[in-house]
Design a protein around this motif. Structure first.
Motif, PDB file in Angstrom:
ATOM      1  N   VAL A 236      47.203  36.068  31.349  1.00  0.00           N
ATOM      2  CA  VAL A 236      46.401  34.910  30.934  1.00  0.00           C
ATOM      3  C   VAL A 236      46.453  34.762  29.415  1.00  0.00           C
ATOM      4  N   ASN A 237      46.189  33.556  28.964  1.00  0.00           N
ATOM      5  CA  ASN A 237      46.146  33.323  27.511  1.00  0.00           C
ATOM      6  C   ASN A 237      44.823  33.759  26.913  1.00  0.00           C
ATOM      7  N   THR A 238      43.756  33.625  27.692  1.00  0.00           N
ATOM      8  CA  THR A 238      42.427  34.055  27.249  1.00  0.00           C
ATOM      9  C   THR A 238      41.726  34.724  28.429  1.00  0.00           C
ATOM     10  N   PRO A 239      40.753  35.599  28.170  1.00  0.00           N
ATOM     11  CA  PRO A 239      40.043  36.255  29.272  1.00  0.00           C
ATOM     12  C   PRO A 239      39.459  35.239  30.246  1.00  0.00           C
ATOM     13  N   VAL A 293      42.292  52.808  38.016  1.00  0.00           N
ATOM     14  CA  VAL A 293      41.954  52.470  39.398  1.00  0.00           C
ATOM     15  C   VAL A 293      40.938  53.470  39.902  1.00  0.00           C
ATOM     16  N   GLU A 294      39.809  52.966  40.407  1.00  0.00           N
ATOM     17  CA  GLU A 294      38.762  53.809  40.981  1.00  0.00           C
ATOM     18  C   GLU A 294      38.656  53.528  42.476  1.00  0.00           C
ATOM     19  N   THR A 295      38.402  54.561  43.245  1.00  0.00           N
ATOM     20  CA  THR A 295      38.386  54.453  44.703  1.00  0.00           C
ATOM     21  C   THR A 295      37.424  53.363  45.177  1.00  0.00           C
ATOM     22  N   GLY A 296      37.948  52.435  45.970  1.00  0.00           N
ATOM     23  CA  GLY A 296      37.130  51.392  46.559  1.00  0.00           C
ATOM     24  C   GLY A 296      36.764  50.251  45.636  1.00  0.00           C
ATOM     25  N   GLN A 297      37.181  50.310  44.365  1.00  0.00           N
ATOM     26  CA  GLN A 297      36.842  49.260  43.401  1.00  0.00           C
ATOM     27  C   GLN A 297      37.997  48.261  43.305  1.00  0.00           C
ATOM     28  N   ASN A 298      38.063  47.362  44.260  1.00  0.00           N
ATOM     29  CA  ASN A 298      39.084  46.321  44.234  1.00  0.00           C
ATOM     30  C   ASN A 298      38.784  45.340  43.102  1.00  0.00           C
ATOM     31  N   ARG A 299      39.803  44.979  42.306  1.00  0.00           N
ATOM     32  CA  ARG A 299      39.530  44.092  41.171  1.00  0.00           C
ATOM     33  C   ARG A 299      40.810  43.466  40.639  1.00  0.00           C
ATOM     34  N   GLU A 300      40.620  42.501  39.718  1.00  0.00           N
ATOM     35  CA  GLU A 300      41.721  41.895  38.987  1.00  0.00           C
ATOM     36  C   GLU A 300      41.885  42.596  37.648  1.00  0.00           C
ATOM     37  N   VAL A 301      43.116  42.767  37.237  1.00  0.00           N
ATOM     38  CA  VAL A 301      43.419  43.306  35.916  1.00  0.00           C
ATOM     39  C   VAL A 301      44.116  42.205  35.132  1.00  0.00           C
ATOM     40  N   GLU A 302      43.506  41.800  34.037  1.00  0.00           N
ATOM     41  CA  GLU A 302      44.067  40.731  33.219  1.00  0.00           C
ATOM     42  C   GLU A 302      44.864  41.306  32.059  1.00  0.00           C
ATOM     43  N   VAL A 303      46.035  40.727  31.836  1.00  0.00           N
ATOM     44  CA  VAL A 303      46.834  41.047  30.658  1.00  0.00           C
ATOM     45  C   VAL A 303      46.781  39.819  29.758  1.00  0.00           C
ATOM     46  N   ILE A 304      46.293  39.980  28.541  1.00  0.00           N
ATOM     47  CA  ILE A 304      46.099  38.859  27.618  1.00  0.00           C
ATOM     48  C   ILE A 304      47.379  38.645  26.821  1.00  0.00           C
TER      49      ILE A 304
END
Length: 315
Positions: A236-239, A293-304
């Motif tokens: 992404v360009n910004t968070p 990555v933490e167990t069970g913590q599904n999430r998005e990882v953004e690269v700026i």
């Protein structure tokens, strides 16, 4: 030859003086009882006319253990000739499915293969022109496999699969694959033994291994616990901004090894818990960031994309 009463499944089985040859070279108790028991045809009566007089009759039943009840469904019987054909293979003479089975066979030696799921026994028998019945003891049980992230987070659905292997290694250092891509919650019937089970959550590096024993006549239930989570990557360009398309990705371990590669605006992986570095490439520019990555913590990882100005990014 008049029909006789059906075999009594509770009758005491007398051990033979010499065990019938076990072609699978297994070590458990003799899989094929040598005790002769009464015979009764399952669908029609024997006749003393025609070609029947030249053939023998074989009636087969099977149990998981000597003390269990006869199986009345799920069995597959195959009768092979003992000698090979021109192609060097055993000739399949007859088959039957269900529970007990009856075969009419010419006098001679045969190979009897009995299958109940992945539980099998293979034995040799000699048939004359008489009536003969046998009780096959499979010496088998089953396992029911499931996966979870914790006691409160079962993985009942999703990309979870199990592969079941034997314990022995061949000359190439590989285990024999017994069952592949078994779904969570499925019951697998197996011969009594210890098996090496590999559970995969997703298609990357979330893998758990365990050795599980199958007990004759019992269902073993086993749950494996994965330490992993589902991760989606975005450039992404910004968070919080829109994901940039036409991006290629590489996820690296702390040691710099490539864990997985992909392309697209929203690549999604199941990754084992731990630390990673992700590299995003778009329009000949490279952007990097670290994530955990933490167990069970599904999430998005953004690269700026603005990170291209930082020392870690390069054009």
């Amino acid at each position: 030859m008049p029909p006789a009463p059906k075999p009594d499944p509770n009758m005491r089985i007398v051990e033979p003086e010499q065990a019938i040859e076990n072609l699978l070279d297994r070590k458990p108790e003799p899989l094929f009882s040598d005790t002769l028991v009464p015979y009764a045809p399952s669908t029609h009566n024997l006749s003393t006319t025609g070609s029947d007089i030249e053939q023998g009759a074989l009636y087969l039943m099977a149990k998981l253990t000597r003390d269990s009840e006869p199986l009345n469904s799920g069995l597959v019987w195959r009768i092979y000739s003992e000698t090979t054909n021109e192609e060097g293979r055993l000739e399949l003479i007859a088959t039957a499915k269900g529970g007990d089975a009856e075969f009419r066979l010419d006098p001679g030696a045969y190979i009897i293969h009995t299958a109940y799921g992945h539980a099998t026994s293979t034995n040799r028998i000699v048939i004359g022109r008489d009536i003969k019945s046998k009780m096959v003891i499979l010496n088998a049980g089953g396992i029911k496999l499931s996966a979870a992230l914790s006691e409160d987070l079962p993985l009942e659905k999703g990309p979870v699969r199990f592969d079941i292997y034997g314990m022995e290694f061949n000359e190439r250092g590989e285990r024999e694959l017994v069952a592949k891509n078994v779904k969570s919650g499925s019951i697998v019937r197996l011969n009594s033994d210890t098996y090496h089970v590999v559970s995969r959550y997703g298609a990357v590096n979330a893998v758990v291994r365990a050795d599980i024993q199958v007990i004759p006549g019992k269902l073993t239930e086993a749950t494996v616990y994965h330490k992993a989570a589902d991760i989606t990557l975005k450039l992404v360009n910004t968070p919080g901004g829109e994901a940039i398309a036409n991006t290629s990705w590489s996820v690296l371990s702390p040691g710099g090894d490539v864990v997985v590669e992909a392309s697209g605006a929203f690549p999604d992986f199941v990754l084992a818990a731990g630390d990673y570095e992700v590299i995003a490439r778009n329009n000949d520019k490279t952007f990097r960031t670290d994530f955990s990555v933490e167990t069970g913590q599904n999430r998005e990882v953004e690269v700026i994309s603005a990170a291209a100005q930082s020392p870690k990014a390069s054009n």
